[in-house]
Scaffold this motif. Structure first.
Motif, PDB file in Angstrom:
ATOM      1  N   ASP A 635     -26.624 -14.525   1.284  1.00  0.00           N
ATOM      2  CA  ASP A 635     -26.812 -14.693   2.721  1.00  0.00           C
ATOM      3  C   ASP A 635     -25.604 -15.324   3.393  1.00  0.00           C
ATOM      4  O   ASP A 635     -25.481 -15.279   4.616  1.00  0.00           O
ATOM      5  N   TRP A 636     -24.699 -15.927   2.607  1.00  0.00           N
ATOM      6  CA  TRP A 636     -23.592 -16.670   3.206  1.00  0.00           C
ATOM      7  C   TRP A 636     -22.208 -16.219   2.724  1.00  0.00           C
ATOM      8  O   TRP A 636     -21.209 -16.805   3.121  1.00  0.00           O
ATOM      9  N   LEU A 637     -22.156 -15.177   1.899  1.00  0.00           N
ATOM     10  CA  LEU A 637     -20.894 -14.781   1.293  1.00  0.00           C
ATOM     11  C   LEU A 637     -20.711 -13.265   1.372  1.00  0.00           C
ATOM     12  O   LEU A 637     -21.572 -12.512   0.902  1.00  0.00           O
ATOM     13  N   THR A 638     -19.581 -12.817   1.971  1.00  0.00           N
ATOM     14  CA  THR A 638     -19.278 -11.389   2.099  1.00  0.00           C
ATOM     15  C   THR A 638     -17.839 -11.129   1.670  1.00  0.00           C
ATOM     16  O   THR A 638     -16.914 -11.333   2.460  1.00  0.00           O
ATOM     17  N   PRO A 639     -17.609 -10.703   0.432  1.00  0.00           N
ATOM     18  CA  PRO A 639     -16.257 -10.279   0.046  1.00  0.00           C
ATOM     19  C   PRO A 639     -15.955  -8.881   0.561  1.00  0.00           C
ATOM     20  O   PRO A 639     -16.855  -8.076   0.816  1.00  0.00           O
ATOM     21  N   PHE A 640     -14.669  -8.571   0.726  1.00  0.00           N
ATOM     22  CA  PHE A 640     -14.260  -7.259   1.246  1.00  0.00           C
ATOM     23  C   PHE A 640     -12.906  -6.887   0.649  1.00  0.00           C
ATOM     24  O   PHE A 640     -12.155  -7.733   0.147  1.00  0.00           O
ATOM     25  N   ALA A 641     -12.589  -5.592   0.708  1.00  0.00           N
ATOM     26  CA  ALA A 641     -11.287  -5.094   0.251  1.00  0.00           C
ATOM     27  C   ALA A 641     -10.961  -3.811   0.988  1.00  0.00           C
ATOM     28  O   ALA A 641     -11.855  -3.040   1.353  1.00  0.00           O
ATOM     29  N   THR A 642      -9.669  -3.581   1.239  1.00  0.00           N
ATOM     30  CA  THR A 642      -9.199  -2.355   1.877  1.00  0.00           C
ATOM     31  C   THR A 642      -8.010  -1.804   1.094  1.00  0.00           C
ATOM     32  O   THR A 642      -7.340  -2.538   0.351  1.00  0.00           O
ATOM     33  N   LEU A 643      -7.733  -0.531   1.312  1.00  0.00           N
ATOM     34  CA  LEU A 643      -6.596   0.118   0.666  1.00  0.00           C
ATOM     35  C   LEU A 643      -6.151   1.278   1.540  1.00  0.00           C
ATOM     36  O   LEU A 643      -6.990   2.036   2.039  1.00  0.00           O
ATOM     37  N   SER A 644      -4.846   1.428   1.746  1.00  0.00           N
ATOM     38  CA  SER A 644      -4.336   2.578   2.499  1.00  0.00           C
ATOM     39  C   SER A 644      -2.970   2.964   1.957  1.00  0.00           C
ATOM     40  O   SER A 644      -2.178   2.104   1.542  1.00  0.00           O
ATOM     41  N   TYR A 645      -2.703   4.273   1.971  1.00  0.00           N
ATOM     42  CA  TYR A 645      -1.444   4.787   1.426  1.00  0.00           C
ATOM     43  C   TYR A 645      -1.094   6.088   2.137  1.00  0.00           C
ATOM     44  O   TYR A 645      -1.971   6.922   2.404  1.00  0.00           O
ATOM     45  N   VAL A 646       0.196   6.251   2.448  1.00  0.00           N
ATOM     46  CA  VAL A 646       0.717   7.475   3.054  1.00  0.00           C
ATOM     47  C   VAL A 646       1.981   7.884   2.293  1.00  0.00           C
ATOM     48  O   VAL A 646       2.842   7.042   1.998  1.00  0.00           O
ATOM     49  N   ARG A 647       2.073   9.152   2.000  1.00  0.00           N
ATOM     50  CA  ARG A 647       3.282   9.719   1.389  1.00  0.00           C
ATOM     51  C   ARG A 647       3.803  10.808   2.318  1.00  0.00           C
ATOM     52  O   ARG A 647       3.094  11.769   2.623  1.00  0.00           O
ATOM     53  N   GLY A 648       5.032  10.646   2.815  1.00  0.00           N
ATOM     54  CA  GLY A 648       5.642  11.630   3.691  1.00  0.00           C
ATOM     55  C   GLY A 648       6.869  12.241   3.042  1.00  0.00           C
ATOM     56  O   GLY A 648       7.706  11.517   2.482  1.00  0.00           O
ATOM     57  N   GLN A 649       7.002  13.557   3.104  1.00  0.00           N
ATOM     58  CA  GLN A 649       8.081  14.257   2.411  1.00  0.00           C
ATOM     59  C   GLN A 649       8.689  15.310   3.323  1.00  0.00           C
ATOM     60  O   GLN A 649       7.980  16.109   3.947  1.00  0.00           O
ATOM     61  N   ASP A 650      10.032  15.298   3.410  1.00  0.00           N
ATOM     62  CA  ASP A 650      10.774  16.368   4.075  1.00  0.00           C
ATOM     63  C   ASP A 650      11.019  17.452   3.033  1.00  0.00           C
ATOM     64  O   ASP A 650      11.881  17.314   2.159  1.00  0.00           O
ATOM     65  N   GLU A 651      10.257  18.539   3.135  1.00  0.00           N
ATOM     66  CA  GLU A 651      10.330  19.596   2.118  1.00  0.00           C
ATOM     67  C   GLU A 651      11.541  20.503   2.315  1.00  0.00           C
ATOM     68  O   GLU A 651      11.912  21.247   1.396  1.00  0.00           O
TER      69      GLU A 651
END
Length: 800
Positions: A635-651
């Protein structure tokens, strides 16, 4: 790899908590009751006023008030009953909290919703800073040019190509101000980021940032008058902020007015370096609203921003003064025989600024200026105006069709006057000549519920965009220190350009069961080059991390085209909430940079200046993933996590031609058959394929929020670590360099000793880490811009 393992493990642990915490979600109902009601025992799911909401935290937007309830068989934690009062915002807020006229936009895997009240809990400055510090903004990366100027990049979008809101806020000079630096974060009701071509009501674009300012309130109980006084203080840079607000009205009219003032000095990095970053900023805002009848109303917003003595570390110029005036009016008509809702918006935004390169802090950062004996000044004038008219049939929560038309008009003029006694030039102008872009468009979108579980969305738009140079060409015959005409610099005298554009998308949301939702989206869009990309005549614009860039436009640039696919899953059982998704995009004729030359400097002849030119590359690709998870483990504890990644390529980095810069005897020209960058003087122009520039690396946040079991509105504490991986995928042909990874720890808290008194405090970067972001300036001679070290902040807000 260590960062990836830690983030992935945190997400898995949070999502596994779903099994033991039940399967039903919370419910809430909109009410006009001015007081907060107690939690009722159960909700009638057939009542259209009851809507599901994720048990995360947000601040209500009064009025209306919100009262919470839950199904009787779901033992929801007590803290979730007062979500409205939390200032740390959890995640994954549902579409029911977005204004009715915006619910038809995608709100699933390809969008993030950030509540404006997070600005108080996190002590943010401009709108971009709010996005940067919110855990909800999975798709956004940011460049902090100054504590009050933040450049937001959605999935590593290119500098200067991220317009804001339907009223089309744009930067006046892409390397100095930004779209969201004009908007104080305390003025925002919310921000919706759409990280793909999945909305057609904002004009041509590949991603969108839609921010909403607070409207004027209404009071059903009769005339009322309220106010609030607030202040913040940050120790690193002695940064002060104060704001005075007044709002009032009656049942059919209202107003909101405020004044804010920010001031700060140079900040100190974790290594003890003083970074020249002082500023002074003042803004006045006004909102007026009037209900013309029971089914029509008009809303008005006015904004005035004055900034002076703003130092921009790592940029060519500081801002001596900047003035922005923004006006927007909206007319809403509902429940008519011919349509269910009509929205008409008109806007006018104007920014003027003067800047210089003579401040002591600037000269200390750029010894190359002293080598040149460089004197530089810039002035910019920019206007954005237009309208949007949208008719809607149906309800966004069930089935809706919208048809609209809009017009955007941009006008820009930039002068950059420089002199150098060492190299014998005086008062040379490297401008973006007075030019404009006209963009009318038509669009249609719809949202349809197919059965009880499946919701489809679709849309399309067509546009014309025409750009030209307005300035008398006689004034453009002796530009830059080389005294060249504009057509010679740009390589053509065909300044007038026309673009015919279209876009379309399809989205799908399928409720697999009470907890799981599958999302899919596919879209295609086109956008024209910007005025900077078309007509820049070698101004100093530090658009890449190595800085000291000159930038040249090209009126022959083709329109950019992008196709994108997003797939994802969301989970919510009332206690555990999660989201994971991936995307892939193909960009044809994507606008990037060609390195057309370099300039060495003292003391060792290292490259100090890179001369850039905008160019289309035949194919660029983007791919990446985003994930979020949080769990109410108690009732008093909320853990959290996020993750983001982008790969950009000039082909297709080599391209079909190389550009030779203009000289006194020959204009700039494209030489077919040579690889891009052939004439830059480096041993090799570059590889056939290489990463795109300014792509942000893998980033993750892991943390925990503490809150009382009975009343989460009273206090909360958040501890979080932001972990950024090393970026080694760099555009070598543009002399981009790798960036080390880092971890920054923050702790924040708030306390309400009384219902009308809010106290906040926190410590940012409490380990005093010396670090820089991948987008931050660094010079071959060793001079670099680092982010602030340890920063204590505190604030309070008294409402009455």
């Amino acid at each position: 790899m260590r960062l990836t393992r830690v983030s992935s493990l945190a997400l898995v642990i949070l999502l596994q908590g779903a099994v033991a915490r039940g399967q039903e979600g919370l419910w809430f109902r909109i009410t006009d009751d001015p007081g907060w009601e107690s939690v009722v025992d159960q909700a009638d799911s057939e009542d259209e006023d009851w809507l599901s909401v994720h048990p995360t935290s947000f601040q209500p937007m009064p009025p209306p008030q919100i009262q919470f309830a839950r199904p009787a068989d779901t033992p929801a934690p007590a803290a979730a009953r007062e979500l409205s009062e939390s200032l740390f915002g959890g995640s994954l807020i549902g579409p029911s909290l977005i204004e009715r006229d915006r619910r038809s936009y995608p709100v699933g895997i390809a969008s993030d919703w950030i509540g404006g009240p997070e600005a108080r809990g996190r002590g943010t400055t401009d709108g971009g800073d709010l996005i940067a510090k919110s855990h909800r903004a999975l798709s956004a990366a940011s460049q902090h040019r100054n504590p009050i100027i933040t450049d937001t990049r959605i999935r590593s979008s290119r500098i200067g190509r991220q317009p804001g809101s339907g009223s089309y806020w744009v930067p006046a000079r892409i390397d100095l101000d930004t779209t969201l630096s004009k908007i104080d974060s305390r003025l925002l009701r919310d921000v919706l980021t759409i990280s793909g071509p999945y909305a057609v009501g904002y004009g041509p674009g590949f991603s969108h940032v839609d921010f909403q300012l607070w409207d004027a309130p209404r009071f059903e109980d009769g005339p009322q008058l309220h106010g609030s006084t607030s202040f913040d203080y940050k120790t690193n840079g002695q940064q002060w902020y104060g704001r005075q607000m007044l709002w009032g009205g009656a049942a059919d009219w209202g107003f909101r007015a405020g004044y804010g003032h920010r001031t700060g000095n140079d900040y100190t990095t974790g290594g003890g370096l003083q970074i020249p970053s002082s500023y002074n900023s003042r803004d006045v805002d006004l909102a007026l609203g009037k209900d013309l009848s029971c089914d029509s109303r008009i809303e008005f917003h006015g904004l005035r921003l004055d900034q002076t003595n703003v130092e921009l570390p790592g940029q060519a110029f500081d801002i001596d003064w900047l003035k922005t005036d923004g006006y927007e009016a909206k007319y809403v008509l509902e429940d008519q025989p011919a349509f269910d809702r009509l929205d008409i918006n008109v806007w006018y935004n104007r920014t003027r600024l003067d800047g210089s390169a003579q401040r002591p802090g600037k000269r200390q950062q750029f010894p190359f200026y002293e080598f040149l004996d460089f004197i530089g000044n810039t002035d910019v004038r920019s206007v954005s105006t237009g309208y949007s008219a949208v008719a809607a049939w149906g309800d966004a929560d069930d089935a809706q069709l919208r048809i609209g038309t809009d017009l955007r008009y941009l006008r820009q003029q930039l002068n950059e006057i420089t002199s150098s006694d060492e190299f014998d030039w005086a008062d040379a102008n490297s401008p973006i000549p007075d030019s404009d872009l006209v963009n009318p468009g038509l669009f249609v979108d719809c949202r349809l519920a197919v059965g009880e579980r499946w919701t489809l969305g679709a849309g399309a738009r067509v546009d014309y965009a025409g750009a030209t140079v307005l300035e008398d060409l006689a004034n453009l015959q002796s530009l830059t220190p080389a005294e060249l005409p504009l057509d010679s610099i740009l390589g053509t005298d065909r300044f007038e350009q026309h673009f015919f554009l279209w876009a379309a998308f399809l989205t799908s949301e399928y409720e697999i069961n009470a907890c799981w939702t599958a999302d899919a989206a596919v879209g295609y869009a086109e956008r024209p080059p910007s005025l900077t990309e078309l007509y820049a005549a070698q101004p100093f614009m530090f658009v890449l991390q190595n800085g000291l860039n000159t930038v040249t436009g090209d009126p022959r640039l083709a329109r950019e085209r992008l196709g994108q696919i997003d797939l994802g899953l969301r989970y919510d059982n009332g206690y555990t909430r999660g989201r994971i998704g991936g995307f892939h995009a193909w960009a044809w004729d994507y606008i990037t940079f060609e390195n057309t030359g370099t300039v060495p400097g003292p003391p060792a002849g290292q490259i100090e200046q890179v001369q850039l030119r905008y160019v289309n590359t035949a194919l660029a690709t983007f791919m990446g993933a985003e994930a979020y998870g949080e769990c109410d483990v108690t009732d008093w504890l909320t853990p959290f996590a996020t993750l983001s990644y982008v790969r950009g390529q000039d082909e297709t980095r080599n391209g079909d031609f190389a550009t030779r810069r203009a000289t006194a005897v020959s204009p700039s020209e494209r030489v077919d058959g040579l690889p891009r960058g052939y004439f830059n003087g480096l041993p090799s122009p570059g590889e056939a394929k290489e990463p795109l520039p300014s792509i942000y690396p893998l980033v993750s946040r892991v943390g925990v929020r503490l809150h009382p079991t009975e009343d989460a509105s009273r206090w909360s504490v958040e501890l979080a670590a932001r972990m950024v991986a090393r970026q080694t995928r760099v555009a070598a042909s543009l002399l981009e360099s790798p960036t080390p990874g880092f971890t920054v720890w923050d702790v924040r808290g708030y306390w309400r000793p009384r219902p009308n008194l809010l106290l906040i405090a926190g410590i940012e970067n409490f380990t005093d880490r010396q670090y820089r972001e991948h987008l931050d300036f660094r010079s071959p001679n060793g001079i670099q811009v680092f982010q602030p070290g340890i920063n204590f902040y505190t604030g309070c807000e008294l409402s009455y």
